[in-house]
Design an enzyme around this catalytic site. Sequence first.
Site, PDB file in Angstrom:
ATOM      1  N   ASP A 130       0.814  -1.224   0.000  1.00 28.59           N
ATOM      2  CA  ASP A 130       0.000   0.000   0.000  1.00 28.59           C
ATOM      3  C   ASP A 130       0.842   1.266   0.000  1.00 28.59           C
ATOM      4  O   ASP A 130       0.381   2.340  -0.366  1.00 28.59           O
ATOM      5  CB  ASP A 130      -0.857   0.007   1.275  1.00 28.59           C
ATOM      6  CG  ASP A 130      -2.312  -0.193   0.951  1.00 28.59           C
ATOM      7  OD1 ASP A 130      -2.596  -0.689  -0.143  1.00 28.59           O
ATOM      8  OD2 ASP A 130      -3.150   0.168   1.793  1.00 28.59           O
ATOM      9  N   HIS A 190      -9.204   9.277  -3.477  1.00 30.31           N
ATOM     10  CA  HIS A 190      -9.779   8.003  -3.049  1.00 30.31           C
ATOM     11  C   HIS A 190     -10.672   8.307  -1.847  1.00 30.31           C
ATOM     12  O   HIS A 190     -10.193   8.521  -0.741  1.00 30.31           O
ATOM     13  CB  HIS A 190      -8.661   7.021  -2.677  1.00 30.31           C
ATOM     14  CG  HIS A 190      -9.171   5.684  -2.217  1.00 30.31           C
ATOM     15  ND1 HIS A 190      -9.001   4.519  -2.937  1.00 30.31           N
ATOM     16  CD2 HIS A 190      -9.853   5.334  -1.105  1.00 30.31           C
ATOM     17  CE1 HIS A 190      -9.571   3.520  -2.286  1.00 30.31           C
ATOM     18  NE2 HIS A 190     -10.086   3.983  -1.165  1.00 30.31           N
ATOM     19  N   GLY A 192     -13.413   6.740   0.270  1.00 31.34           N
ATOM     20  CA  GLY A 192     -14.223   5.593   0.699  1.00 31.34           C
ATOM     21  C   GLY A 192     -14.512   5.791   2.171  1.00 31.34           C
ATOM     22  O   GLY A 192     -14.726   6.922   2.612  1.00 31.34           O
ATOM     23  N   ASP A 264     -21.685   6.647   7.398  1.00 31.40           N
ATOM     24  CA  ASP A 264     -22.237   6.333   6.081  1.00 31.40           C
ATOM     25  C   ASP A 264     -22.707   7.620   5.403  1.00 31.40           C
ATOM     26  O   ASP A 264     -23.691   8.237   5.829  1.00 31.40           O
ATOM     27  CB  ASP A 264     -23.396   5.339   6.224  1.00 31.40           C
ATOM     28  CG  ASP A 264     -23.830   4.812   4.857  1.00 31.40           C
ATOM     29  OD1 ASP A 264     -23.758   5.572   3.873  1.00 31.40           O
ATOM     30  OD2 ASP A 264     -24.243   3.649   4.779  1.00 31.40           O
ATOM     31  N   ARG A 266     -24.231   8.190   2.710  1.00 31.15           N
ATOM     32  CA  ARG A 266     -25.610   8.219   2.181  1.00 31.15           C
ATOM     33  C   ARG A 266     -26.563   8.688   3.269  1.00 31.15           C
ATOM     34  O   ARG A 266     -27.445   9.523   3.032  1.00 31.15           O
ATOM     35  CB  ARG A 266     -26.032   6.818   1.711  1.00 31.15           C
ATOM     36  CG  ARG A 266     -25.423   6.433   0.395  1.00 31.15           C
ATOM     37  CD  ARG A 266     -25.511   4.967   0.169  1.00 31.15           C
ATOM     38  NE  ARG A 266     -24.677   4.235   1.123  1.00 31.15           N
ATOM     39  CZ  ARG A 266     -24.240   3.007   0.961  1.00 31.15           C
ATOM     40  NH1 ARG A 266     -24.587   2.338  -0.103  1.00 31.15           N
ATOM     41  NH2 ARG A 266     -23.479   2.427   1.842  1.00 31.15           N
ATOM     42  N   GLY A 312     -15.958   4.287  -2.862  1.00 32.44           N
ATOM     43  CA  GLY A 312     -17.397   4.321  -2.558  1.00 32.44           C
ATOM     44  C   GLY A 312     -18.051   5.679  -2.683  1.00 32.44           C
ATOM     45  O   GLY A 312     -19.071   5.832  -3.355  1.00 32.44           O
ATOM     46  N   GLY A 314     -16.451   8.687  -3.808  1.00 35.28           N
ATOM     47  CA  GLY A 314     -15.998   9.379  -5.024  1.00 35.28           C
ATOM     48  C   GLY A 314     -16.705   8.887  -6.270  1.00 35.28           C
ATOM     49  O   GLY A 314     -17.067   9.674  -7.152  1.00 35.28           O
ATOM     50  N   GLU A 366      -8.972  -2.598  -6.393  1.00 36.73           N
ATOM     51  CA  GLU A 366      -7.695  -2.976  -5.792  1.00 36.73           C
ATOM     52  C   GLU A 366      -7.371  -4.454  -6.031  1.00 36.73           C
ATOM     53  O   GLU A 366      -6.210  -4.807  -6.231  1.00 36.73           O
ATOM     54  CB  GLU A 366      -7.710  -2.649  -4.296  1.00 36.73           C
ATOM     55  CG  GLU A 366      -7.550  -1.154  -4.077  1.00 36.73           C
ATOM     56  CD  GLU A 366      -7.699  -0.722  -2.628  1.00 36.73           C
ATOM     57  OE1 GLU A 366      -8.814  -0.848  -2.089  1.00 36.73           O
ATOM     58  OE2 GLU A 366      -6.707  -0.270  -2.046  1.00 36.73           O
TER      59      GLU A 366
HETATM   60  P1  AMP Z   1     -15.520   2.098   0.320  1.00 38.30           P
HETATM   61  O1  AMP Z   1     -14.660   2.179   1.556  1.00 38.30           O
HETATM   62  O2  AMP Z   1     -14.785   2.490  -0.929  1.00 38.30           O
HETATM   63  O3  AMP Z   1     -16.260   0.782   0.184  1.00 38.30           O
HETATM   64  O4  AMP Z   1     -16.663   3.220   0.521  1.00 38.30           O
HETATM   65  C1  AMP Z   1     -17.604   3.134   1.551  1.00 38.30           C
HETATM   66  C2  AMP Z   1     -18.301   4.465   1.685  1.00 38.30           C
HETATM   67  O5  AMP Z   1     -18.949   4.800   0.439  1.00 38.30           O
HETATM   68  C3  AMP Z   1     -19.397   4.488   2.755  1.00 38.30           C
HETATM   69  O6  AMP Z   1     -19.185   5.584   3.619  1.00 38.30           O
HETATM   70  C4  AMP Z   1     -20.673   4.720   1.968  1.00 38.30           C
HETATM   71  O7  AMP Z   1     -21.538   5.542   2.677  1.00 38.30           O
HETATM   72  C5  AMP Z   1     -20.163   5.465   0.747  1.00 38.30           C
HETATM   73  N1  AMP Z   1     -21.093   5.409  -0.377  1.00 38.30           N
HETATM   74  C6  AMP Z   1     -21.446   4.360  -1.130  1.00 38.30           C
HETATM   75  N2  AMP Z   1     -22.387   4.730  -2.029  1.00 38.30           N
HETATM   76  C7  AMP Z   1     -22.644   6.052  -1.826  1.00 38.30           C
HETATM   77  C8  AMP Z   1     -23.518   7.024  -2.414  1.00 38.30           C
HETATM   78  N3  AMP Z   1     -24.352   6.704  -3.417  1.00 38.30           N
HETATM   79  N4  AMP Z   1     -23.506   8.286  -1.926  1.00 38.30           N
HETATM   80  C9  AMP Z   1     -22.687   8.604  -0.921  1.00 38.30           C
HETATM   81  N5  AMP Z   1     -21.837   7.754  -0.326  1.00 38.30           N
HETATM   82  C10 AMP Z   1     -21.812   6.490  -0.769  1.00 38.30           C
END
Ligand code: AMP
Length: 380
Positions: A130, A190, A192, A264, A266, A312, A314, A366
């Site tokens: 990483d 990035h 997430g 989260d 969303r 997620g 982005g 990844e």
């Molecule tokens: P990851 O770590 O890349 O899996 O991203 C997870 C994050 O992506 C979580 O905080 C989710 O709330 C966010 N996420 C996924 N879909 C959406 C969306 N449509 N709008 C806002 N955030 C999202």
Amino acid sequence: MPEEKLLCKGLVDRIGEEDALIDYQNKQDQKNFKEVAEIKDHEFALKKVIQLIEDEEIGVIHNANEIELIGHRIVHGGTYFSNPRLLSDEVLSKIEEVTPLAPLHNPHNLKGVQVTQTLFPNARQVGVFDTAFHQSIPEKAYRYAIPKDLADDNGIRVYGFHGTSHRYIANQTAEFLDKPIQETSLISLHLGNGCSMAAVKNGQCIDTSMGFSPLDGLVMGSRSGDIDPAIVVFLQDKLKMTSAEIDQLLNKKSGLIGLCGTNDLREIISMAEGGDSNAELALDIYCYRIQKYIGAYLAVTGPLDAIVFTAGVGENSSLIRAKCLTGLEHLGISFDSDQNELASGTKASFQVKNSKVKLLVLPTDEELAIAKASYRVANE
Ligand code: AMP
């Protein structure tokens, strides 16, 4: 490989717990398996994985011995590795040596290697680090202004993380723009649950927002990102907090969770739409920090090809992308609102015609990046 055909994917989460999750998806005929069960250790977890991939009904191969190559995500490679490596005894001892820099990650990564060596005796093992992509960061950017000997003796410097994703995004950007990677400059976001940014000049990473640890930089799901280090001393002196409590506070209880109660985005977006002022402020702080880093990186990359959103948040949130980019028109950065809406979940650009900088959404992958890197190393 080399066709990059995905046969199955899955996850064993919460190893060591009674309510571990096993999630397996056969991508050939869409047969899935999900179970919550006790998974006592890594060996038990991987034996379960072997059972699933060999299973007559839902498996994808006859025998685990058919697997020739295993790619491992290794979180910390210290200053030793700027590229993926076959996991020889020498490489493994270097990973062990830098364990004090990543005590929560490297021991588990090593355990994974040890178990796969026993369970897949025919497979060669590759480590993909990483930290590797960030090894090109110049000293003026990776050194903290603390006494030099102390820093050198203890390996205290910027290492950066999410490098596998940022490298993948840099290559994907070059491909998308049809330019050689050596001539491609970008800011990679990035976003997430963990969040980081990388400034990439002519294909080389020159700065990144995570530092000595993944705690630094942007506001994340549960991590604070940048704070004044004096706050740590203040918490120790005034509130008598222990180092373990402060570590927990900044890694698990801060960031978006600390600001509005959930990580989260969303949920936070819908709370803000419903008038929750903490959620509104959390979004403002999250995006303001990103804007500051965009400004900083624009100043050091020189002419920029693209700002790229991934992971997620982005990839999926047009609202966050818009909030991060609004007000940057004087820097030659302008997005098209309709294109931005359409870009979610795809590979697309969403700048207006006369924007000097292209704005892209590119999905990160990844696992694919690790598979490609491992395949390359094994065939060198
Ligand atoms: P990851 O770590 O890349 O899996 O991203 C997870 C994050 O992506 C979580 O905080 C989710 O709330 C966010 N996420 C996924 N879909 C959406 C969306 N449509 N709008 C806002 N955030 C999202």
